[in-house]
Design an enzyme around this catalytic site. Sequence first.
Site, PDB file in Angstrom:
ATOM      1  CB  CYS A 184      -0.867  -0.027   1.076  1.00  0.00           C
ATOM      2  SG  CYS A 184       0.238  -0.250   2.777  1.00  0.00           S
ATOM      3  CG  HIS A 209      -4.129   0.634   4.803  1.00  0.00           C
ATOM      4  ND1 HIS A 209      -3.556  -0.072   3.260  1.00  0.00           N
ATOM      5  CD2 HIS A 209      -4.997   0.999   4.216  1.00  0.00           C
ATOM      6  CE1 HIS A 209      -4.135  -0.231   2.232  1.00  0.00           C
ATOM      7  NE2 HIS A 209      -5.067   0.489   2.334  1.00  0.00           N
TER       8      HIS A 209
END
Length: 560
Positions: A200, A492
């Site tokens: 990510c 994230h």
Amino acid sequence: MRVKEPSKALPEKAKRSKRPTLPHDEDSSDDIAVGFTCQHVNLAVSVNHVKRAIAENLWSVCSECLKERRFYDGQPVLLTDVWLCLKCGFQGCGQSSESQHSLKHFKSQRTELHCIIINLSTWTIWCYECDEKLSTHCNKKVLAQIVDFLQKHISKTQTSAFSRVIKLCEEKCEIDEKMKARKGSSGPSVKGITNLGNTCFFNAVMQNLAQSYILTELMNESKENGTKLKISPSSDSQLDPLVVELSSPGPLTSALFLFLHSMKETEKGPLSPKVLFNQLCQKAPRFKSFQQQDSQELLHYLLDAVRTEETKRIQASILKAFNNPTTKTADDETRKKVKAYGREGVKMNFIDQIFVGELTSTVMCEECANISMVKDPFIDISLPIIEERVSKPVLLGRVSKYRSLQETDNGQYSGTSTIEHTHHPRANKKHPSSKEKAGLSLRKVNRHVDFPLMLDLAPFCSATCKNVNVGDKVLYGLYGVVEHSGSMRGGHYTAYVKVRTPSRRLLEHITGKRNVPGLKEPDSESAGQWVHVSDTYVQVVPESRALSAQAYLLFYERIL
């Protein structure tokens, strides 16, 4: 998968042996080679056929997938699992792929054996008939010869392959643009990106680069083999401008261009970044482990690696213009010219034109009033974040030291100059992937920090870089945000990107072109639509949502 049913039209299989053998050639190593001896090598390997096929076809591309144009449905055709038949040079996707074209090629009925293949990424050799992995130590003469040939020609053929695939992609993009114009645009053209496993941090940065319109434009101008580049040295050198011819871009640069073009295609569905990410991992092996990484470091590695490829490309073109002189053959005059053109030419790569700035440090001696200036290039500017601290009791005997530290901190955080802040330690800077180290415990600042839509850098710019009148503004508009949620041990990354009309004035400023067709300035500086992207998830959001993000990286572009 084990293959036990060869075609009936194939010759009778020779017996296979699994015993230690010595290499067959006399000039090989004296060590005993332990491995599997395949009896099909003499019949299923043809060096001449492979060399001919390599010269005519794309490198590391499945021939059948290319015919089907499979690189337009979300999965690029430049797969990492491509196998080459050592009999005829056919390249096909492996057994881990959906189509398994390499296996189908082997099973096709023919009079000759096509059972020995080699992986073009790992150089693993496999025999479908024996269903075994082969070593170059056994049957070394022919297998080692063909592996050596393939490895020596990988750079040249890979670069050519990317250039040809790019042309195919451009043809498809042109068709898509025409269809899009006929149907009309129903929403922002933002694609999700597949997460390859803790990638990510890579996806969030790529979403922002995909919205850096000037990047795609400049890459499009310099992507072709044979592109002309005019280098104009400084007036002090008294040299005439030199026009050079560039070779094909490097593999990482080509993969980046291919990825950015694919992000513009109209097909729905997420895009796999496997090809580009694998090319980056070859330049920066630290990202191979699929562990959580830092987005800022990723951005630096990517831009630096592309810049290195482009610099070498320009330098090679300058040397070619002077018939590739060496230190032994070149005279003093030639060396001076090559150096002068090289000094100006390397600055003309598109990374420098878009992302690289100069940080100027000026020091004046109070005794003699002598002024010295030092210029350092930078890709981004890191800012410290002011954070409230709770005072702790101080033991007697340490008061003076404590006061000294407090004064240093106050001095660090009280200034407003963006440039000055870049030289201070980043102990309190948000740094998601950092670990505890200089006895210093790093921690993430979780509170929201305001950042502007419009940034005026005029107070911090030198007179030469402003290129504007005194009192004018140097405005930069926000078009991208990389956000990190979670802690420093894990989290994230997501992206907020602004889909907007490309700035005609910015393009003209960087490229030097005037009256660029097809581009119009937006109605207002804030015109555009913000989109939140989390890997494959894409959602249109209001501007207020983007401005409330826990920003880690901010992307601004010059608004002239």
